[in-house]
Design a protein around this motif. Structure first.
Motif, PDB file in Angstrom:
ATOM      1  N   VAL D   3      15.520 -14.879 -25.175  1.00 22.50           N
ATOM      2  CA  VAL D   3      14.572 -14.766 -26.292  1.00 22.50           C
ATOM      3  C   VAL D   3      15.281 -15.099 -27.598  1.00 22.50           C
ATOM      4  O   VAL D   3      16.496 -14.923 -27.728  1.00 22.50           O
ATOM      5  CB  VAL D   3      13.975 -13.345 -26.398  1.00 22.50           C
ATOM      6  CG1 VAL D   3      13.229 -12.975 -25.120  1.00 22.50           C
ATOM      7  CG2 VAL D   3      15.054 -12.324 -26.702  1.00 22.50           C
ATOM      8  N   PHE D  26      15.671  -8.920 -21.120  1.00 27.99           N
ATOM      9  CA  PHE D  26      15.750  -9.984 -22.123  1.00 27.99           C
ATOM     10  C   PHE D  26      17.162 -10.103 -22.674  1.00 27.99           C
ATOM     11  O   PHE D  26      17.863  -9.116 -22.862  1.00 27.99           O
ATOM     12  CB  PHE D  26      14.790  -9.719 -23.293  1.00 27.99           C
ATOM     13  CG  PHE D  26      13.343  -9.730 -22.896  1.00 27.99           C
ATOM     14  CD1 PHE D  26      12.799 -10.832 -22.259  1.00 27.99           C
ATOM     15  CD2 PHE D  26      12.519  -8.647 -23.179  1.00 27.99           C
ATOM     16  CE1 PHE D  26      11.450 -10.855 -21.889  1.00 27.99           C
ATOM     17  CE2 PHE D  26      11.180  -8.659 -22.812  1.00 27.99           C
ATOM     18  CZ  PHE D  26      10.645  -9.758 -22.171  1.00 27.99           C
ATOM     19  N   SER D  67      15.123 -20.992 -25.130  1.00 23.57           N
ATOM     20  CA  SER D  67      14.534 -19.665 -24.948  1.00 23.57           C
ATOM     21  C   SER D  67      13.188 -19.708 -24.232  1.00 23.57           C
ATOM     22  O   SER D  67      12.478 -20.712 -24.282  1.00 23.57           O
ATOM     23  CB  SER D  67      14.351 -18.987 -26.302  1.00 23.57           C
ATOM     24  OG  SER D  67      15.606 -18.608 -26.817  1.00 23.57           O
TER      25      SER D  67
END
Lengths: 343, 343, 343, 343
Positions: D3, D26, D67
């Protein structure tokens, strides 16, 4: 007597308005700022309906014509020039900034910008009323002490003057509320970052250091450079200095208190706390008091001295009015009878 | 591994719950207090729906049967007795109070009430993990350091151990948030009197003084009594110690930082700030970090050392869990990876 | 004129001392409490050196002999009895508690303890100076309004009296600083639990509800029960009420402001803010002002009314002195010229 | 999953870092801002030694390459354009600003600047996880709800959807901590002016009003415009909404609670308080909870609904991660198990 204020939009200026509005002798003639023609309540809504004045531009001649005293509540770097513009204009000047407090060479080193006119600095009387009453009474230009120096000097004076301490080991750990940083916006004084926080700043580099040392050395020429640390407290008003000194011989707390009481006996704004009582900053909020408590530690031979003031009052506007009273021949306490706002 | 907590209704106990609830290795088996049969969320509504446990009375046998470790988050004076009740019961004890930290004669002088069993105090390992890792690993009874001592000792250790400073002139000016005073009600910790205030307390009389001195003297037997002052800050969490020491010769800030960095290189919870950066208390809130910044002042030859911790974390519950991790052979950081809550 | 204060150790009592110490007409004759023979500065160190009086026990005859007015700054439940003890003793009584404000049947329901003597309650004048000047001028026993009712009533009065709103849909969302809860210790007013918090309390059950409704119904008999909610703010002083009412027809904000300005034109302590300006609580801190701002929302036909006071001043001690001034024939503003302390 | 975060220097961005740093699924790939090449700890010293990343400029292609999800923690007016730049780039977008929440015509009226691309706004899923789980699961562009709307909508939903209240009389009195105003400096969020204060702002003009109304009307098309007031609290984190609605017939508090409990039974972040218990903002600090308490007042037939969240968590970053979890097929609570930080 008529007074004017320049730099009215800062917190020092606003506090001058609060005091002077209720003062029995001074009348606020005009208020000045770089923001012209703005009603003061626009800047400070708490004055709505209390003070129906608008900010005016700065015209030294006109101010000098209309007023007996002008207060410069402007930042360092600006005050010096303003003070000069009033030279020879038959008006007393009281400067709340650091511009007239220390000699040029020191100023440049600690303030990092150009100092004010040297002759002016020399002429200005450094006005700590408890110690310089006579000089203040005849001053034309008055340099109002800094907030930290006021708290530190008043609390160190007796032991420094009387030579009770080792002159090369003074540590002043100082803590101030956020209003001391003025009204200009900054990250460290924003609510979300100052709240629930304690921040140390300008470690060994605060510009009030030479101001404190200069006065201490006048009292005791053997004094060596001090350690002075400043912290930003999550409060709006108030300063505490906790000072540490090494006693030259064994003294009890009560002996030290006797000295403090006798030194400050006649001073209306100094309150020496009895043994085992120490002042907290809220106990002087909104008032012109400087409260002092001490403890001599027999284990270490060191003396701890705690001093508190409201930085906007005894540390700025209150002391400025105290000086104005003396310069005008009024009772030193005129208009300054504020009982601390507690809680 | 099963753990139990006694004294769960205090702030240290509540913080243990916050940590242990999210810990990967420890399971909260039971929580205890003098208030029996009260659901913990009654005392701490923030735990509603998170921890469905009720407070139980204190039965040492039962606790020892069911748990591998018991945390004593009880006040000084009570912890000592409780610790004794677990003697020989095959359960590790971690005491967060001051009861097992200093010898009986010192205890009586500073705590003003009867000390704990001497043999127990002697047996207890004083657990500052950065310095006592091995002793902690094999401890049965662990005495968790006080909040002020943790901040003071971690920040003074390098210069004291390495003999860089004058051993008879250490001043520690400490400031703590209100949660350090515990959950018992008092006037000075009531909102209206603590807010917008700074208060100095127990001047030269704080019970953490001998705890700090004892450890400093283990590191450097030449050490003389220190000056230690405590202030109550208008914040909930956080301690800052600002320490002043006299360097024996000229050192630059960067030389001192090199020492600190090398001493603490492998310590996961110590963060040495780079030159000209100083930590503020909010920058460690909710985390187990101790952040340290230093400045050597060439004008005075003195070193200023600033150290901050969250008093409920590194100053109490966080350090207790760090010790529990070491005692249990887990990674020291297990369950303690909290990023500071900022702002 | 001589005045005495009973219940001096509470915050209302302390605020009376602050005001009366500086009052041009009243002289503090004696101060009373259940704590006898304690210097007041022991309880309130901010008064050190300012007020050299000790607390005395409560002897109604003696007080009545020496004083012209007695202020009861005692809690509800106690004030009523004290007021009765002064009956027929040629001394004016001003009660700051809730004991004399509402009839017995309402009192019992909302205060949950026995009401005061009915005849006394009936005789007592409910003293909101802006609305009851004449009754106050001739009162012997004065019931000083509650803090919330003062803010709510002053801000609702114009639209309620002039019948501009739907009488069955008034919502008052009120927020108060911690000093409103008094000086008694409690968990919810401890620093660590009140700070960084906002708490709603006594939802639909606050004892000031019937006091507000009673006065509103005197102004407009069609009024139905209101919704009144109280929140505890993390500040020491200050109340804000945000009130919501349904306008019976379309009005602009400026029309509403015209009404408010005309209604309160002559009232020295009411400041109606201009359009688009709303008061914040700090703008009245330490002063006796009640500031009001309004906005009529054409989308909803509802009017939002914001009102702020310092709960210890206009909400308690300030208003009590305002009433004392009127009862004594002095100017209403005597001794109450405090400029708000800002920032 | 990787991310990236754009707008990392604001408080929402910093809170995303706190959560994502500890998230099990994440990985923070890159952080972006208009300030390039600055180590994040320069902006946020609390991240020193925790996150060794520097801010990068904004290159949509590169971000999309590296990402899976990008969080836009940028201000309204900027987010919309950024969101568009990611269109068709195979990356999921979660926008924390107001840009994608309401249609263009409403946006212009309330936000006072140009709205984002209409097609984009239409495509964006408004993601209140408790109510829009399925739409979120398949969303490509997600519009994260505002802080006030989250607290208001979650607390009003049951009675609005079930038609228990009068649809033309909803009043939401909302209070927020200062961090809700973002990190940009302003006078009203400076410490000296926000502290010891309560300020009402944007009366009947807050841009979250149409966002709240839009969702309420989706639940109940009879709904009329609401009254929505916002206050600035002297706290850093936390929102409380106190809502007032008129019940269409008599309901007891326990009946209402039954409804709330059944509606939110399976929602991990909603905590319905038992009768007579109301949440305070500190009880959710640092966590993703929304706590709700209610009271039905038989005197007035009105229902009072109190709702609290941490504005940076459930009101911003926490909810954004909750949405990211759902969009990624993870457990909704992954990485969000924070126990509230209390006290």
């Amino acid at each position: 007597m008529n007074v004017s204020i320049i730099g009215t939009t800062g917190y020092g200026g606003a506090e001058l308005l609060r005091i002077l509005k209720q003062h029995p002798e001074f009348k606020i003639k005009s208020i000045h700022s770089t923001k012209e023609d703005v009603p003061i309540w626009n800047e400070y809504p708490h004055l709505y309906g209390i003070l129906d004045k608008s900010l005016k531009g700065i015209d030294a001649d006109q101010i000098a014509d209309q007023s007996d005293i002008v207060f410069l509540a402007t930042p360092s770097g600006i005050s010096g020039e303003l003070a000069e513009s009033f030279s020879g204009k038959n008006i007393k000047v009281i400067d709340l900034s650091g511009d007239l407090r220390i000699p040029a060479e020191n100023y440049l080193e600690w303030y990092k910008h150009a100092p004010a006119n040297e002759a002016l600095v020399e002429k200005a009387v450094y006005g700590l009323p408890e110690w310089h009453h006579n000089e203040i009474a005849s001053a034309e230009i008055l340099s109002n002490p800094g907030c930290y120096p006021t708290a530190a000097l008043l609390s160190l004076a007796p032991v420094v003057k009387e030579n009770l301490i080792n002159p090369d080991c003074i540590v002043v750990d100082a803590k101030s509320g956020v209003s001391g940083a003025g009204r200009a916006l900054s990250r460290t004084t924003s609510y979300a970052e100052a709240n629930e926080n304690l921040r140390v700043y300008k470690v060994n580099q605060h510009q009030h250091t030479p101001e404190i040392e200069q006065q201490l050395m006048k009292w005791n020429s053997a004094l060596k450079p001090i350690t002075f640390t400043t912290h930003l407290l999550p409060i709006t008003r108030g300063i505490m200095t906790t000072s540490y000194v090494q006693l030259t011989k064994e003294y009890t707390t009560s002996q030290i208190l006797e000295l403090y009481n006798s030194v400050y006996e006649k001073q209306p704004f100094i309150r020496i706390r009895p043994e085992n009582s120490f002042p907290s900053v809220k106990e002087v909020a909104g008032s012109n008091f400087c409260d002092i408590g001490v403890h001599a530690d027999s284990r270490t031979g060191r003396l701890t001295i705690v001093s508190v003031i409201d930085n906007l009052m005894k540390g700025a506007a209150g002391q400025a009015v105290q000086n104005a009273n003396i310069m005008s021949g009024f009772d030193e306490t005129a208009g300054l009878g504020f009982v601390p706002l507690y809680p």
